[in-house]
Design a protein around this motif. Structure first.
Motif, PDB file in Angstrom:
ATOM      1  N   ASN A 104     -15.936  40.761 -28.573  1.00 50.66           N
ATOM      2  CA  ASN A 104     -15.498  39.641 -29.213  1.00 50.66           C
ATOM      3  C   ASN A 104     -16.906  38.895 -29.844  1.00 50.66           C
ATOM      4  OD1 ASN A 104     -12.876  39.880 -29.142  1.00 50.66           O
ATOM      5  ND2 ASN A 104     -12.916  39.095 -26.893  1.00 50.66           N
ATOM      6  N   VAL A 105     -17.723  39.604 -30.430  1.00 48.78           N
ATOM      7  CA  VAL A 105     -19.028  39.056 -31.024  1.00 48.78           C
ATOM      8  C   VAL A 105     -18.704  38.600 -32.408  1.00 48.78           C
ATOM      9  CG1 VAL A 105     -21.308  39.380 -31.932  1.00 48.78           C
ATOM     10  CG2 VAL A 105     -20.553  40.507 -29.665  1.00 48.78           C
ATOM     11  N   HIS A 106     -18.879  37.235 -32.603  1.00 43.22           N
ATOM     12  CA  HIS A 106     -18.548  36.871 -34.202  1.00 43.22           C
ATOM     13  C   HIS A 106     -19.774  37.052 -34.829  1.00 43.22           C
ATOM     14  CE1 HIS A 106     -15.157  34.627 -32.760  1.00 43.22           C
ATOM     15  NE2 HIS A 106     -15.763  34.118 -31.914  1.00 43.22           N
ATOM     16  N   TRP A 107     -19.375  37.453 -36.335  1.00 45.46           N
ATOM     17  CA  TRP A 107     -20.156  37.862 -37.101  1.00 45.46           C
ATOM     18  C   TRP A 107     -21.135  36.718 -37.663  1.00 45.46           C
ATOM     19  CZ3 TRP A 107     -19.262  41.971 -41.454  1.00 45.46           C
ATOM     20  CH2 TRP A 107     -18.977  43.230 -40.807  1.00 45.46           C
ATOM     21  N   ASN A 108     -22.167  36.826 -38.177  1.00 47.98           N
ATOM     22  CA  ASN A 108     -23.191  35.744 -38.977  1.00 47.98           C
ATOM     23  C   ASN A 108     -23.529  36.366 -40.253  1.00 47.98           C
ATOM     24  OD1 ASN A 108     -25.474  37.403 -38.420  1.00 47.98           O
ATOM     25  ND2 ASN A 108     -25.848  36.360 -36.431  1.00 47.98           N
ATOM     26  N   VAL A 109     -24.006  35.544 -40.942  1.00 51.54           N
ATOM     27  CA  VAL A 109     -24.552  36.107 -42.255  1.00 51.54           C
ATOM     28  C   VAL A 109     -25.501  37.239 -42.380  1.00 51.54           C
ATOM     29  CG1 VAL A 109     -26.248  34.254 -42.778  1.00 51.54           C
ATOM     30  CG2 VAL A 109     -24.982  35.102 -44.539  1.00 51.54           C
ATOM     31  N   THR A 110     -26.421  37.108 -41.230  1.00 51.60           N
ATOM     32  CA  THR A 110     -27.391  38.055 -41.145  1.00 51.60           C
ATOM     33  C   THR A 110     -26.757  39.466 -40.692  1.00 51.60           C
ATOM     34  OG1 THR A 110     -28.871  36.579 -40.239  1.00 51.60           O
ATOM     35  CG2 THR A 110     -29.535  39.099 -40.068  1.00 51.60           C
ATOM     36  N   THR A 111     -25.847  39.645 -40.264  1.00 53.46           N
ATOM     37  CA  THR A 111     -24.841  40.821 -39.865  1.00 53.46           C
ATOM     38  C   THR A 111     -24.467  41.225 -40.993  1.00 53.46           C
ATOM     39  OG1 THR A 111     -24.332  40.143 -37.634  1.00 53.46           O
ATOM     40  CG2 THR A 111     -23.143  41.928 -38.520  1.00 53.46           C
ATOM     41  N   ALA A 112     -23.581  40.548 -42.083  1.00 53.63           N
ATOM     42  CA  ALA A 112     -23.141  40.852 -43.179  1.00 53.63           C
ATOM     43  C   ALA A 112     -24.012  41.459 -44.197  1.00 53.63           C
ATOM     44  CB  ALA A 112     -22.377  39.873 -43.774  1.00 53.63           C
ATOM     45  N   ASN A 113     -25.203  40.604 -44.379  1.00 46.54           N
ATOM     46  CA  ASN A 113     -26.195  41.235 -44.997  1.00 46.54           C
ATOM     47  C   ASN A 113     -26.789  42.499 -44.891  1.00 46.54           C
ATOM     48  OD1 ASN A 113     -26.051  38.887 -46.715  1.00 46.54           O
ATOM     49  ND2 ASN A 113     -27.491  37.608 -45.824  1.00 46.54           N
ATOM     50  N   ILE A 114     -26.777  42.678 -43.643  1.00 43.12           N
ATOM     51  CA  ILE A 114     -27.367  43.978 -43.143  1.00 43.12           C
ATOM     52  C   ILE A 114     -26.599  45.298 -43.735  1.00 43.12           C
ATOM     53  CG2 ILE A 114     -27.882  45.547 -41.260  1.00 43.12           C
ATOM     54  CD1 ILE A 114     -29.102  43.350 -39.729  1.00 43.12           C
ATOM     55  N   ILE A 115     -25.412  44.985 -43.464  1.00 46.04           N
ATOM     56  CA  ILE A 115     -24.362  46.072 -43.643  1.00 46.04           C
ATOM     57  C   ILE A 115     -23.978  46.091 -45.244  1.00 46.04           C
ATOM     58  CG2 ILE A 115     -21.747  46.526 -43.564  1.00 46.04           C
ATOM     59  CD1 ILE A 115     -21.730  44.995 -41.089  1.00 46.04           C
ATOM     60  N   MET A 116     -24.336  44.929 -46.122  1.00 46.56           N
ATOM     61  CA  MET A 116     -24.222  45.013 -47.385  1.00 46.56           C
ATOM     62  C   MET A 116     -25.543  45.616 -48.093  1.00 46.56           C
ATOM     63  SD  MET A 116     -22.070  41.691 -48.477  1.00 46.56           S
ATOM     64  CE  MET A 116     -22.842  40.462 -47.631  1.00 46.56           C
ATOM     65  N   LEU A 117     -26.565  45.287 -47.380  1.00 41.71           N
ATOM     66  CA  LEU A 117     -27.844  46.042 -48.054  1.00 41.71           C
ATOM     67  C   LEU A 117     -27.593  47.306 -48.007  1.00 41.71           C
ATOM     68  CD1 LEU A 117     -30.503  45.732 -49.163  1.00 41.71           C
ATOM     69  CD2 LEU A 117     -31.489  45.534 -46.806  1.00 41.71           C
ATOM     70  N   ALA A 118     -27.314  48.085 -46.746  1.00 44.30           N
ATOM     71  CA  ALA A 118     -27.133  49.499 -46.534  1.00 44.30           C
ATOM     72  C   ALA A 118     -25.920  50.126 -47.479  1.00 44.30           C
ATOM     73  CB  ALA A 118     -26.305  49.704 -45.147  1.00 44.30           C
ATOM     74  N   TYR A 119     -25.073  49.164 -47.993  1.00 38.77           N
ATOM     75  CA  TYR A 119     -23.942  49.872 -48.518  1.00 38.77           C
ATOM     76  C   TYR A 119     -24.600  50.052 -50.166  1.00 38.77           C
ATOM     77  CZ  TYR A 119     -20.097  49.484 -45.465  1.00 38.77           C
ATOM     78  OH  TYR A 119     -19.159  49.456 -44.562  1.00 38.77           O
ATOM     79  N   VAL A 120     -25.421  48.836 -50.561  1.00 39.22           N
ATOM     80  CA  VAL A 120     -25.943  49.037 -51.734  1.00 39.22           C
ATOM     81  C   VAL A 120     -26.936  49.972 -51.996  1.00 39.22           C
ATOM     82  CG1 VAL A 120     -27.661  47.728 -53.365  1.00 39.22           C
ATOM     83  CG2 VAL A 120     -25.833  46.217 -52.261  1.00 39.22           C
ATOM     84  N   LYS A 121     -27.544  50.465 -50.983  1.00 44.19           N
ATOM     85  CA  LYS A 121     -28.566  51.548 -50.796  1.00 44.19           C
ATOM     86  C   LYS A 121     -27.928  52.796 -50.860  1.00 44.19           C
ATOM     87  CE  LYS A 121     -32.717  49.670 -48.684  1.00 44.19           C
ATOM     88  NZ  LYS A 121     -33.830  50.365 -48.655  1.00 44.19           N
TER      89      LYS A 121
END
Length: 147
Positions: A104-121
């Motif tokens: 039950n950990v809530h996401w923060n913007v850093t979590t989202a940015n890490i995942i999105m950067l990986a998707y871009v790469k």
């Protein structure tokens, strides 16, 4: 010779500054064994040394060590997620995201940015678009990095 925790922290800081991985890890282990709480900035410096030396799997170890010693925090989750993102392992990122859901950990913007950067790469723009659409559901407000 038994060193005080402030001395251990100073030595760890010095070795991270100079990027001396073996000595850094030795003092990091001593600090963990002494149960001395590490400052988030120092943890980030250790993670930066691992990243500069392409030791991405050690980020996962760092996160797990910190979790077992001091409990879960946003930084611990980000380190573990960053490990798999740097390795471009979608399966590893999915495992961490599932663990976050289970805890039950809530996401923060850093979590989202890490995942999105990986998707871009990975050049996985379909998953990137889907995640961007899901950000409001996770109650994450994009920042300038996200944009």
């Amino acid at each position: 010779m038994r060193l005080q925790s402030s001395t251990l922290i100073a030595m760890l800081d010095a070795y991270t500054t100079f990027g001396m991985v073996e000595k850094m890890e030795m003092f990091y282990r001593k600090l963990l064994n002494s149960k001395t709480r590490l400052d988030d900035d120092l943890i980030r410096k250790v993670a930066e040394v691992y990243i500069k030396n392409y030791m991405f799997s050690r980020l996962e170890d760092l996160g797990l060590d910190l979790r077992s010693a001091f409990g879960e925090s946003d930084l611990v989750w980000c380190l573990r997620l960053l490990s798999y993102a740097c390795l471009l392992s979608r399966k590893g990122m999915d495992i961490i995201v599932q663990e976050m859901r289970d805890a039950n950990v809530h996401w923060n913007v850093t979590t989202a940015n890490i995942i999105m950067l990986a998707y871009v790469k990975m050049r996985d723009f379909k998953s990137l678009r889907i995640l961007l659409l899901l950000l409001p559901m996770y109650r994450v407000k994009p920042d300038i990095v996200t944009v």
